[in-house]
Scaffold this motif. Sequence first.
Motif, mmCIF file in Angstrom:
data_model
loop_
_atom_site.group_PDB
_atom_site.id
_atom_site.type_symbol
_atom_site.label_atom_id
_atom_site.label_comp_id
_atom_site.label_asym_id
_atom_site.label_seq_id
_atom_site.Cartn_x
_atom_site.Cartn_y
_atom_site.Cartn_z
ATOM 1 N N ILE A 27 0.808 -1.227 0.000
ATOM 2 C CA ILE A 27 0.000 0.000 0.000
ATOM 3 C C ILE A 27 0.837 1.272 0.000
ATOM 4 N N SER A 28 2.142 1.139 -0.034
ATOM 5 C CA SER A 28 3.060 2.292 -0.043
ATOM 6 C C SER A 28 2.810 3.214 1.148
ATOM 7 N N ALA A 29 2.890 2.636 2.324
ATOM 8 C CA ALA A 29 2.687 3.407 3.555
ATOM 9 C C ALA A 29 3.751 2.995 4.565
ATOM 10 N N ARG A 30 3.842 3.772 5.626
ATOM 11 C CA ARG A 30 4.791 3.475 6.695
ATOM 12 C C ARG A 30 4.130 2.607 7.755
ATOM 13 N N ARG A 31 4.971 1.900 8.513
ATOM 14 C CA ARG A 31 4.463 1.040 9.585
ATOM 15 C C ARG A 31 3.591 1.806 10.574
ATOM 16 N N THR A 32 4.036 2.988 10.940
ATOM 17 C CA THR A 32 3.294 3.792 11.914
ATOM 18 C C THR A 32 1.880 4.063 11.430
ATOM 19 N N TRP A 33 1.742 4.414 10.154
ATOM 20 C CA TRP A 33 0.420 4.692 9.592
ATOM 21 C C TRP A 33 -0.453 3.449 9.672
ATOM 22 N N VAL A 34 0.106 2.301 9.302
ATOM 23 C CA VAL A 34 -0.656 1.050 9.340
ATOM 24 C C VAL A 34 -1.128 0.765 10.764
ATOM 25 N N HIS A 35 -0.257 0.917 11.743
ATOM 26 C CA HIS A 35 -0.634 0.631 13.124
ATOM 27 C C HIS A 35 -1.663 1.630 13.653
#
Length: 80
Positions: A27-35
């Motif tokens: 999804i081209s996102a950072r881990r922090t965003w996902v969490h």
Amino acid sequence: MPTTQTTPPTFSATEQLISVKDVCAIISARRTWVHIQTTNHRFPQPIRIGTRYTRWRASDVYAWMADPAGWIAAHAGVAA
């Protein structure tokens, strides 16, 4: 007594369990965003594997990608 060999189950690409690293790449996102989005129930909930590992169903991630707003509306108020 003859031994019977069983073949391991096969999974399609959408039934696989994927790591947060894989989710971020898809999804081209950072881990922090996902969490953060997972905590706010705006992204599919992971599956806990033991005490140290979490994995996401690839099918859930792809369903979210197809229609994020629709996915959120469909899963509003659903507890993990």
